[in-house]
Design a protein around this motif. Structure first.
Motif, mmCIF file in Angstrom:
data_model
loop_
_atom_site.group_PDB
_atom_site.id
_atom_site.type_symbol
_atom_site.label_atom_id
_atom_site.label_comp_id
_atom_site.label_asym_id
_atom_site.label_seq_id
_atom_site.Cartn_x
_atom_site.Cartn_y
_atom_site.Cartn_z
ATOM 1 N N GLN A 13 107.012 69.244 23.308
ATOM 2 C CA GLN A 13 106.769 67.435 24.106
ATOM 3 C C GLN A 13 107.149 67.008 22.085
ATOM 4 O O GLN A 13 107.242 67.051 22.386
ATOM 5 C CB GLN A 13 106.205 67.196 25.025
ATOM 6 C CG GLN A 13 105.542 66.223 25.053
ATOM 7 C CD GLN A 13 104.738 65.824 26.752
ATOM 8 O OE1 GLN A 13 104.157 65.481 26.489
ATOM 9 N NE2 GLN A 13 104.848 66.269 27.904
ATOM 10 N N GLN A 111 104.319 77.538 23.657
ATOM 11 C CA GLN A 111 105.094 76.719 24.786
ATOM 12 C C GLN A 111 106.270 78.240 25.700
ATOM 13 O O GLN A 111 106.473 78.390 26.561
ATOM 14 C CB GLN A 111 106.573 76.335 24.134
ATOM 15 C CG GLN A 111 106.967 75.785 25.478
ATOM 16 C CD GLN A 111 106.641 75.069 26.434
ATOM 17 O OE1 GLN A 111 105.817 74.449 26.748
ATOM 18 N NE2 GLN A 111 107.468 75.134 27.394
ATOM 19 N N THR A 182 108.533 68.413 17.282
ATOM 20 C CA THR A 182 109.803 69.375 18.354
ATOM 21 C C THR A 182 110.470 69.364 17.626
ATOM 22 O O THR A 182 112.092 70.394 18.129
ATOM 23 C CB THR A 182 109.056 68.083 19.890
ATOM 24 O OG1 THR A 182 108.459 68.206 20.537
ATOM 25 C CG2 THR A 182 110.456 67.757 19.888
ATOM 26 N N LYS A 199 103.814 69.469 22.883
ATOM 27 C CA LYS A 199 102.738 68.770 23.092
ATOM 28 C C LYS A 199 101.671 70.215 23.731
ATOM 29 O O LYS A 199 100.309 70.429 23.587
ATOM 30 C CB LYS A 199 103.017 69.361 25.341
ATOM 31 C CG LYS A 199 103.732 70.652 25.582
ATOM 32 C CD LYS A 199 103.910 70.110 26.884
ATOM 33 C CE LYS A 199 104.547 72.226 27.528
ATOM 34 N NZ LYS A 199 105.182 71.784 28.750
ATOM 35 N N HIS A 200 102.141 71.671 22.460
ATOM 36 C CA HIS A 200 101.609 72.040 22.374
ATOM 37 C C HIS A 200 100.839 71.651 20.626
ATOM 38 O O HIS A 200 99.253 72.764 20.201
ATOM 39 C CB HIS A 200 101.950 73.240 22.012
ATOM 40 C CG HIS A 200 101.853 73.790 23.308
ATOM 41 N ND1 HIS A 200 101.180 74.451 24.575
ATOM 42 C CD2 HIS A 200 103.293 74.069 24.313
ATOM 43 C CE1 HIS A 200 102.180 74.761 25.733
ATOM 44 N NE2 HIS A 200 103.580 74.858 25.516
ATOM 45 N N ALA A 316 101.106 63.726 20.953
ATOM 46 C CA ALA A 316 101.188 64.584 21.836
ATOM 47 C C ALA A 316 99.843 64.348 21.758
ATOM 48 O O ALA A 316 98.963 64.039 20.930
ATOM 49 C CB ALA A 316 102.454 65.026 20.966
ATOM 50 N N GLY A 317 98.863 64.981 22.742
ATOM 51 C CA GLY A 317 97.692 64.956 23.415
ATOM 52 C C GLY A 317 97.228 64.132 24.385
ATOM 53 O O GLY A 317 96.736 63.957 24.419
ATOM 54 N N GLU A 366 95.483 59.101 27.568
ATOM 55 C CA GLU A 366 96.220 58.094 27.492
ATOM 56 C C GLU A 366 95.862 56.178 28.404
ATOM 57 O O GLU A 366 96.626 55.818 28.773
ATOM 58 C CB GLU A 366 97.508 57.984 29.083
ATOM 59 C CG GLU A 366 98.248 60.095 28.003
ATOM 60 C CD GLU A 366 99.694 60.085 28.677
ATOM 61 O OE1 GLU A 366 99.759 58.936 29.614
ATOM 62 O OE2 GLU A 366 99.358 60.837 29.022
#
Length: 391
Positions: A13, A111, A182, A199-200, A316-317, A366
């Motif tokens: 991501q 992932q 990504t 995302k990782h 991300a995160g 977020e």
């Protein structure tokens, strides 16, 4: 799953990368509410400071990973998975690749396989090759779910071999160190889910730090890994950089300014402001949005209120960064994907400001409101992109 024939697989991501020139700035105490006391999009309150503890990191020691020793503890992964991550890092070290490559590789394996050496049903049923579970897709095998073109079954089920093949393809990608994670991972893996890797990145950086002495906080300069050096546009292995060079003059939620939800970094007008990490622009506009006929196209003053020209970015995160008091309308627009280090505006004094500076905020979960704000100083230091100065 990786495949040069672009075959889809069921897992995968945001963005990261870019080098830029350094600029000088001086510390100063400035009058600024910076979107806290007078920012119309947020609520005010006495939230507890959520500082990130970076004291345990031993950055810049060039630690060689021990793949057989005791593994650190992570709630997300067990000992066997962390040992696989250690093998991935050790191969990268043996190939003399910079820590950014290790972060990309570990995030990719997270992932693809959850850091487990996965077989398919045929291999798992043979009892001939050790494995740590059965994967999800056809002939894809190992930590990186590599297909037949990457090697024999036995080779792909060897974590060290699989990691080396991943790195060999990664370093052939043009400008891979500056690309978002990504993008770099996808150019190697050719996945059906190209946005899933980033995302990782946060956890992969923490794992690399734990296994290799804070390596994710380093910047590769002239062949050397330099700790905490991402201050002038350079990108740390973690994927973060300081938005402008210079020191913090007015800190986060101080006794004098308990509702100051960010930090102020003094800099001359027209100093380039850079995205602290790759991400997507959420907001790019004038605050107070010309209420009471106030304009962001002129220098501000405390009674004007607001952030002036500002940008919010999602990373991300679930992290959000905010950049206030820009000189002109931002150079980015909502929805735009931006790389770490990319210029998004210039330092000015619009909004509630008594002099040129950048008001910089970091939010978690977020949450763009004051409830989500954390102290940017320890947060950025943990990522090898220190802001310098007072907390």
């Amino acid at each position: 799953m990786s495949d040069t024939t672009r075959k889809a697989s069921p897992r995968r991501q945001v963005r990261v990368g870019a080098l830029a020139a350094a600029l000088t700035a001086s510390m100063a105490l400035l009058c600024c509410t910076g979107g806290a006391g007078a920012f119309f999009l947020t609520e005010l309150g006495g939230e507890t400071d959520q500082m990130i503890n970076a004291g345990a990191l031993n950055c810049g020691t060039e630690n060689t990973v021990d793949v057989t020793g005791d593994m650190p503890r992570f709630t997300e992964y067990g000992e066997r998975q962390l040992r696989n991550a250690a093998i991935i890092i050790k191969v990268g070290q043996d190939m003399e690749l910079p820590p950014r490559a290790w972060v990309i590789a570990v995030a990719t394996a997270m992932q693809e396989s959850g850091l487990r050496n996965l077989a398919n049903s045929t291999v798992a049923g043979s009892n001939d090759i050790p494995n740590e579970g059965v994967g999800w897709d056809h002939d894809s095998l190992g930590l990186f779910q590599q297909r037949a073109g990457w090697g024999t079954v036995r080779q792909r089920m060897d974590p060290a071999y699989a990691a080396r093949k991943f790195y060999e393809k990664l370093v052939k990608v043009d400008n891979w160190q500056q690309l978002p994670l990504t993008v770099a991972a996808q150019k190697v893996q050719i996945s059906a889910f190209p946005d899933a890797y980033a995302k990782h990145e946060e956890l992969a950086s923490r794992i690399v730090d734990a296994l290799a002495g804070g390596a994710a906080r380093t910047v590769q300069i002239s062949g050397r890994k330099v700790c905490d050096a991402a201050a002038g546009g350079e990108i740390a292995a973690s994927g973060w950089t300081a938005p402008i060079p210079g020191g913090v003059g007015s800190g986060f939620r101080t006794a004098e300014r308990p509702k100051h939800n960010g930090v102020d970094i003094a800099a001359p007008k027209e100093t380039k402001i850079r995205a602290a990490a790759s991400g997507r622009v959420l907001v790019a506009r004038c605050d107070p949005d010309n209420r009471e006929r106030l304009s962001c196209d002129e220098d501000g003053w405390p009674n004007k209120g607001g952030c002036g020209w500002f940008v919010d970015m999602l990373h991300a995160g679930g992290y959000i960064t905010r950049y206030c008091h820009m000189l002109h309308k931002p150079l980015v627009v909502p929805g735009q994907m931006v790389e770490a280090g990319e210029v998004i505006g210039e330092v000015g004094s619009s909004g509630n400001s008594s002099g040129p500076h950048l008001h910089y905020e970091v939010h978690v979960n977020e949450d763009r409101s004051s409830r989500g704000a954390i102290n940017p100083v320890p947060f950025m230091k943990e990522r090898g992109a220190p802001l310098k100065g007072a907390a």
